[in-house]
Write a protein that holds these residues in place. Structure first.
Motif, mmCIF file in Angstrom:
data_model
loop_
_atom_site.group_PDB
_atom_site.id
_atom_site.type_symbol
_atom_site.label_atom_id
_atom_site.label_comp_id
_atom_site.label_asym_id
_atom_site.label_seq_id
_atom_site.Cartn_x
_atom_site.Cartn_y
_atom_site.Cartn_z
ATOM 1 N N GLU A 3 1.212 -1.605 0.186
ATOM 2 C CA GLU A 3 -0.179 -0.129 -0.018
ATOM 3 C C GLU A 3 1.390 1.213 0.257
ATOM 4 N N SER A 4 2.386 0.924 -0.059
ATOM 5 C CA SER A 4 3.223 2.274 -0.371
ATOM 6 C C SER A 4 2.704 3.754 -1.407
ATOM 7 N N ILE A 5 3.062 4.190 -1.365
ATOM 8 C CA ILE A 5 2.685 5.473 -1.819
ATOM 9 C C ILE A 5 3.440 6.532 -2.781
ATOM 10 N N PRO A 6 4.621 5.637 -3.109
ATOM 11 C CA PRO A 6 6.519 6.716 -3.482
ATOM 12 C C PRO A 6 6.178 8.017 -4.416
ATOM 13 N N VAL A 7 6.923 8.559 -4.352
ATOM 14 C CA VAL A 7 7.197 9.715 -5.054
ATOM 15 C C VAL A 7 7.819 10.318 -5.466
ATOM 16 N N VAL A 8 9.219 10.046 -4.464
ATOM 17 C CA VAL A 8 10.482 10.257 -4.601
ATOM 18 C C VAL A 8 10.942 8.820 -5.095
ATOM 19 N N SER A 9 10.837 8.447 -4.551
ATOM 20 C CA SER A 9 11.402 6.667 -4.710
ATOM 21 C C SER A 9 10.430 5.578 -3.348
ATOM 22 N N LYS A 10 10.190 4.521 -3.622
ATOM 23 C CA LYS A 10 10.082 3.728 -2.978
ATOM 24 C C LYS A 10 10.269 2.479 -1.386
ATOM 25 N N GLN A 173 2.942 8.804 8.265
ATOM 26 C CA GLN A 173 1.785 7.291 7.648
ATOM 27 C C GLN A 173 1.837 6.826 7.318
ATOM 28 N N SER A 174 1.706 5.159 7.660
ATOM 29 C CA SER A 174 2.358 4.092 6.761
ATOM 30 C C SER A 174 1.809 4.273 5.617
ATOM 31 N N GLY A 175 2.567 3.974 4.828
ATOM 32 C CA GLY A 175 2.874 3.018 3.037
ATOM 33 C C GLY A 175 3.236 5.209 2.783
ATOM 34 N N TYR A 176 3.640 6.339 3.139
ATOM 35 C CA TYR A 176 3.630 7.526 2.181
ATOM 36 C C TYR A 176 5.541 7.533 2.376
ATOM 37 N N ASP A 177 5.623 8.511 1.242
ATOM 38 C CA ASP A 177 6.630 8.775 1.039
ATOM 39 C C ASP A 177 7.833 9.789 2.191
ATOM 40 N N GLN A 178 8.653 8.984 2.974
ATOM 41 C CA GLN A 178 9.115 10.164 3.728
ATOM 42 C C GLN A 178 10.157 10.830 2.768
ATOM 43 N N ALA A 179 10.896 10.907 1.775
ATOM 44 C CA ALA A 179 11.246 11.967 1.824
ATOM 45 C C ALA A 179 10.783 13.218 0.439
ATOM 46 N N PHE A 180 9.507 13.003 0.039
ATOM 47 C CA PHE A 180 9.006 13.682 -0.783
ATOM 48 C C PHE A 180 8.362 14.570 0.656
#
Length: 198
Positions: A3-10, A173-180
């Motif tokens: 359920e991850s939602i990567p923007v920069v990277s998974k 929150q879980s699954g969201y891109d921390q770098a973003f």
């Protein structure tokens, strides 16, 4: 099911909510920007602004090893100068070069204080007009990022009695891109004339 939602990277998405601690660096000593750690005090990200990069409207997010992962630039030019909004673009950096992954539009008018800031992800996702929205007050260290379904993605808060506004946290929150999310925090920091701005 992932359920991850990567923007920069998974690789910057976690399966559990993650608390990130942000400590601003003084412009005169370290060129500004900020350092992001986890709860074990391990450096996870470093954000460099104008004091290090030497150019206004440019930001760099690096991973804990010091490798650049996200380049952010404020769009310029005559069209931008005449616009009622500022536009920032985020580009992921990898072995293939730079790829645009998001744009953030903020109202630049003083009368638009408190107006919502919208973020668009590229390539376009399932949302119609925007993908993420920022509400609340960055200056007070009390803002929230939600997705287009109004689900909370990240919340920012201040650590009481520990360095004032120079030390705060963001819970992703879980699954969201921390770098973003850290890239968004860097833009907000710059918009509000703080440690990433000259």
């Amino acid at each position: 099911m992932d359920e991850s939602i990567p923007v920069v990277s998974k690789m910057f998405c976690s399966g559990t909510p993650t608390m990130l601690m942000i400590r601003r660096r003084p412009i005169v000593v370290n060129g500004g920007g900020f350092v992001v750690t986890d709860l074990s005090h391990n450096i996870v990200f470093v954000v460099d602004g104008c004091g290090i990069l030497g150019s206004k409207g440019e930001l760099m997010v690096k991973d804990g090893e010091g490798e650049p992962i996200l380049f952010i630039s404020k769009k310029g030019g005559i069209v931008q100068a005449l616009s009622t909004r500022n536009k920032w673009n985020g580009y992921s950096i990898d072995y293939q070069g730079k790829n645009k992954v998001f744009s953030l539009t903020d109202p630049k008018s003083c009368t638009a204080q408190g107006a919502l800031i919208r973020i668009h992800i590229e390539p376009k996702r399932n949302c119609k007009s925007w993908d993420f929205e920022i509400g609340g007050s960055f200056a007070d260290r009390d803002c929230t990022i939600v997705d287009c379904t109004r689900k909370i993605v990240a919340q920012m808060g201040m650590k009481e009695l520990i360095g004032g506004k120079d030390f705060y946290h963001v819970e992703v929150q879980s699954g969201y891109d921390q770098a973003f999310i850290i890239g968004v925090m860097a833009i907000l920091d710059n918009i509000h004339g703080e440690s990433t701005r000259c």
